[in-house]
Structure formats: structure tokens, C-alpha cells
Enzyme design. Structure first.
Site, PDB file in Angstrom:
ATOM      1  N   GLU A 124       0.824  -1.211   0.000  1.00 25.46           N
ATOM      2  CA  GLU A 124       0.000   0.000   0.000  1.00 25.46           C
ATOM      3  C   GLU A 124       0.863   1.268   0.000  1.00 25.46           C
ATOM      4  OE1 GLU A 124      -4.177  -1.225   1.829  1.00 25.46           O
ATOM      5  OE2 GLU A 124      -2.635  -1.207   3.376  1.00 25.46           O
ATOM      6  N   TYR A 149     -11.307  17.830  19.974  1.00 23.99           N
ATOM      7  CA  TYR A 149     -10.054  17.164  19.599  1.00 23.99           C
ATOM      8  C   TYR A 149     -10.165  16.460  18.257  1.00 23.99           C
ATOM      9  CZ  TYR A 149      -7.553  18.591  23.673  1.00 23.99           C
ATOM     10  OH  TYR A 149      -6.916  19.381  24.594  1.00 23.99           O
TER      11      TYR A 149
HETATM   12 ZN   LIG Z   1      -5.179  -1.119   3.784  1.00 27.69          ZN
END
Ligand SMILES: [Zn+2]
Length: 223
Positions: A85, A131
Site C-alpha cells: 500500500e 479534539y
Molecule cells: Zn489497507
């Protein structure tokens, strides 16, 4: 003297970052934010290259010395082979020159939100807490693509200029930060807010107003 000092400063930075990736990867894994060999982390180096977690590596058991190193062009330079990835990270960095680190997880509650019908694809989770706004901001949904397909990188790249975090449909979040700690904190904030969002579904919760969000965005820029 300065010629001698510069490379050793780089090496010192690199070995510290390798340790930090392994430490924070184990922390994410130990708390169930990532499972098996899913999830990956990258950090930008001072010399323009990157460190990236290797393919098929468990974030809970990273060997700092085996973490992949990529050169300034994003090509594999050393260590184990980088995650499949890697293109997600490179797409995000290409549009975010000030981001120093990226975390991508298949964290359960964030993935759950990415599978829900009826979510706003421009902003998947409402601004429930200050936040969340400060660390994540507006979270767009990237339409589903088969993992590893370069078109997924193009889709991420199209959104990354305006957003420090994106949510891949039926897959998980990709989150950038000014450094690794900031990227990990933002990923954790996203996962916990996804959990809150799921808990509050059907309750018509009171989110922050657009004015409150604008005030936070102005006072706490991300990177
Ligand atoms: Zn992934």
C-alpha cells in the site's frame, strides 16, 4: 566539519525514527487498532527519502533494522520490501509537503463507519468533539477500489491537498501528521470518534456548530 556532521545527524534521525515506528506500531497493535499484518506506517526523512513498514509485516513485531527505506523518488532502497500500500502514502505526501508521517490502519470502528449507508461522503463523521476537529477535521470518503489498484492512489491524491485524513470505503483510514506522533494521535482520535459516532447513531447527538469548528480550525492548524 559540517560535511562530517550532516550525514551522522541524518543517521541518528533515521535510527531514532526506526525505533519510534516499531514502538508506536506495537502500541497500536497491542491496543487492537490493527490486526494481523494489516496497517502500515511511513515517515519522511530529512534527506527527502522515507521509512515505511514492510509488506506482510505485523505492526506488533517490527524489527527496526528491517523497516523499508525509500529514496527521494519513492523507490525501494533498502530494508525489507515496502508495504503493497506504499502508493497510498506517496499519493498523500505528494499533496502534503508539510506532512512528516502517515498512518494507515484497518481499525474496526473507522472501517464500520466507511461501510454505513447514508454517511456524507464529503464528511463521514460529524464534529462531535474539539479534539476530533483539531486532529482530523473534515473526513472525506474515498470510493471503494480493489486493494493495490493504482486508481486508489489517484483518488486519495485528489483529496489529500485539502484533507489530512481520508477514509477508504470498506477498507480504513489514511491519516497524515506533521510527525509520527501527530499522525498516530490523529488516527487514534479518528478511531475513538468513529466509536462515539456509532454509539450515538439514532440519538440525534449535538455536534459542534460550524462557528465552533471554524474557531478551532483557525486556532489549531494541523500541518
Ligand atoms: Zn489497507
Amino acid at each position: 566539519m559540517s560535511d562530517h556532521k550532516a550525514p551522522s545527524a541524518h543517521l541518528g534521525q533515521e535510527s531514532q525514527l526506526r525505533e519510534q515506528i516499531a514502538t508506536l506500531g506495537k502500541s497500536l497493535f497491542d491496543r487492537g487498532l490493527t490486526m494481523g499484518s494489516s496497517g502500515n506506517i511511513s515517515v519522511r526523512l530529512d534527506d527527502g527519502g522515507w521509512l515505511m513498514t514492510p509488506t506482510n509485516a505485523c505492526l506488533g513485531r517490527l524489527d527496526p533494522g528491517s523497516i523499508s527505506r525509500l529514496d527521494v523518488n519513492g523507490d525501494w532502497q533498502g530494508g525489507d520490501k515496502p508495504t503493497k500500500e506504499h502508493f497510498l502514502h506517496m499519493a498523500m505526501y505528494a499533496e502534503r509537503p508539510r506532512s512528516g508521517a502517515i498512518v494507515h490502519l484497518h481499525s474496526t470502528h473507522s472501517v464500520a463507519v466507511s461501510c454505513l449507508p447514508g454517511i456524507d461522503p464529503c464528511d463521514c463523521i460529524p464534529p462531535l468533539t474539539a479534539y476530533y476537529v483539531m486532529r482530523v477535521g473534515k473526513l472525506p470518503l474515498v470510493p471503494y477500489h480493489i486493494p493495490g489498484d493504482p486508481s486508489l492512489g489517484d483518488a486519495v491524491r485528489g483529496l489529500a491537498g485539502q484533507h489530512s485524513a481520508v477514509l477508504l470505503a470498506n477498507h480504513g483510514p489514511v491519516v497524515a501528521g506533521k510527525n509520527l506522533e501527530a499522525a498516530v494521535y490523529a488516527t487514534e482520535e479518528l478511531e475513538e470518534t468513529a466509536k462515539l459516532f456509532l454509539m450515538l447513531r439514532g440519538e440525534n447527538p449535538r455536534a459542534l456548530t460550524p462557528e465552533q469548528v471554524a474557531e478551532l480550525e483557525a486556532r489549531f492548524p494541523r500541518d
